[in-house]
Design a protein around this motif. Structure first.
Motif, PDB file in Angstrom:
ATOM      1  N   ASP A   1       0.680  -1.453   0.246  1.00  0.00           N
ATOM      2  CA  ASP A   1      -0.293  -0.192  -0.268  1.00  0.00           C
ATOM      3  C   ASP A   1       0.869   1.224  -0.009  1.00  0.00           C
ATOM      4  OD1 ASP A   1      -1.950   1.922   0.244  1.00  0.00           O
ATOM      5  OD2 ASP A   1      -3.109   0.891   2.193  1.00  0.00           O
ATOM      6  N   MET A   2       1.080   2.398  -1.365  1.00  0.00           N
ATOM      7  CA  MET A   2       2.197   2.672  -1.187  1.00  0.00           C
ATOM      8  C   MET A   2       1.596   4.358  -0.643  1.00  0.00           C
ATOM      9  SD  MET A   2       4.704   1.564  -2.591  1.00  0.00           S
ATOM     10  CE  MET A   2       5.494   0.216  -3.549  1.00  0.00           C
ATOM     11  N   ALA A   3       0.128   4.107  -0.854  1.00  0.00           N
ATOM     12  CA  ALA A   3      -0.195   5.770  -0.471  1.00  0.00           C
ATOM     13  C   ALA A   3       0.570   5.622   1.044  1.00  0.00           C
ATOM     14  CB  ALA A   3      -1.718   6.336  -0.001  1.00  0.00           C
ATOM     15  N   SER A   4      -0.216   3.828   2.008  1.00  0.00           N
ATOM     16  CA  SER A   4       0.373   4.375   3.761  1.00  0.00           C
ATOM     17  C   SER A   4       1.804   4.381   3.919  1.00  0.00           C
ATOM     18  CB  SER A   4      -0.111   2.876   4.061  1.00  0.00           C
ATOM     19  OG  SER A   4      -2.022   2.761   4.347  1.00  0.00           O
ATOM     20  N   ALA A   5       2.538   3.515   2.762  1.00  0.00           N
ATOM     21  CA  ALA A   5       3.872   3.800   3.203  1.00  0.00           C
ATOM     22  C   ALA A   5       4.082   5.317   2.849  1.00  0.00           C
ATOM     23  CB  ALA A   5       4.282   2.477   1.635  1.00  0.00           C
ATOM     24  N   GLN A   6       3.532   6.053   2.175  1.00  0.00           N
ATOM     25  CA  GLN A   6       4.680   7.319   2.137  1.00  0.00           C
ATOM     26  C   GLN A   6       4.055   7.865   2.938  1.00  0.00           C
ATOM     27  OE1 GLN A   6       3.897   9.548  -2.220  1.00  0.00           O
ATOM     28  NE2 GLN A   6       2.765  10.777  -0.666  1.00  0.00           N
TER      29      GLN A   6
END
Length: 323
Positions: free
Chosen positions: A201-206
């Motif tokens: 989940d790249m949005a959460s990672a960012q």
């Protein structure tokens, strides 16, 4: 001895020599993609998560070896230890001739692996295993020493004068990722914080990386444990107005470009194509010739640091999907 007899003797010796060489050559196993039904069926089972392009390179390597050796390849993946363990049980019921697998979650995998060994099915571990593979009766391990790789990163951070850094872990509990962060901690003289992000989940990672950078402005370096997490790390640095730099485990064409642009300091290449290729080829060598590679130790495929100095050279292979 007369000239005529001498000539006859030479011809006989030449004939015997030719027959001996021919017989010896015929006895050796040969790799071939010739027509005909595959002689063996091998399964390769990973903990790969959906969306992780790293495993595409692993698979390409395995497929190349299967084609060369004329074996049937079954490729399966499940991101959980219990799920991967069940896949091992499933392929045993299909009576495969060999299994190559990852041991990111060794405790969950132990029973299924030992079951395979008890049934005389050769098992090769690759990519992730820690120090547990020998205890399970696995034939060999093909991959990197993740702790040593992390220690090399710690040395680089020290040399760059970094005093605080983040280690971004996308799969909490996966032994090879924990070993990387632990390895950094062993040699890094500054403060290291591990930031767990929820899978791909790249949005959460960012968002999580951004929050950590805002919380601790002293962070001067972000180490991601997969190349896919470099873009969100770079974006988080921008949002947090941080001056931190980025390095990553893993390599892909995008990472090569970012290195050449100076946005990514380095990437650690663990050669996933080789891991997939040698896993299948080592099973073939064992079945056809009784070979066990590694001499009782791991067969290391890395690490190699890719920087501006060698990015162009390695990049040509990354762009074709084999690095």
């Amino acid at each position: 001895m007369g000239t005529k007899k001498m000539k006859c003797l030479k011809k006989a010796l030449l004939f015997i020599s030719a027959v001996t060489v021919s017989a010896a050559t015929a006895a050796l196993p040969t790799a071939s993609s010739a027509s005909g039904p595959p002689r063996y069926t091998f399964a390769i089972i990973t903990h790969g998560q959906p969306g992780d392009t790293f495993w595409d390179v692993i698979r390409k390597g395995a497929q190349a070896a299967a084609l060369k050796d004329n074996v049937k390849l079954i490729y399966l993946a499940n991101p959980t230890g219990s799920g991967e363990s069940q896949l091992v049980t499933n392929v045993l019921q299909q009576h495969v001739d060999g299994i190559a697998l990852t041991l990111a979650f060794p405790l969950a995998m132990s029973t299924a692996v030992k079951q395979a060994v008890s049934q005389n099915v050769p098992v090769v571990a690759f990519n992730a295993a820690g120090d547990n593979w020998k205890q399970m009766g696995v034939m060999s391990y093909i991959g990197t020493d993740e702790t040593s790789s992390g220690m090399a990163v710690g040395d680089r951070l020290n040399a760059a004068g970094v005093t605080a850094a983040l280690c971004i872990d996308q799969e909490q509990g996966a032994i090879q990722l924990e070993d990387r962060c632990d390895g950094i901690q062993k040699t890094f003289k500054g403060k290291l914080s591990t930031v767990y992000v929820p899978g791909y989940d790249m949005a959460s990672a960012q968002s999580r990386i951004t929050a950590k950078l805002q919380q601790d402005p002293a962070v001067g370096f972000v180490v991601t444990l997969g190349a896919d997490f470099v873009p969100p790390a770079l974006q988080a640095i921008k949002i947090a107005n941080s001056k931190a730099q980025v390095g990553t485990f893993g390599l892909d064409p995008r990472a090569i470009t970012l290195i050449e642009q100076g946005k990514l300091q380095w990437a650690i290449d663990i050669q996933p194509f080789v891991q997939g290729y040698e896993s299948i080829d080592s099973l073939w060598l064992y079945k056809t010739n009784g070979n066990v590679i590694g001499g009782g130790g791991p067969l290391l495929t890395g690490p190699t640091f890719v920087t501006k100095e060698n990015a162009a050279q390695i990049g040509q292979f990354a762009k074709q999907g084999t690095r």
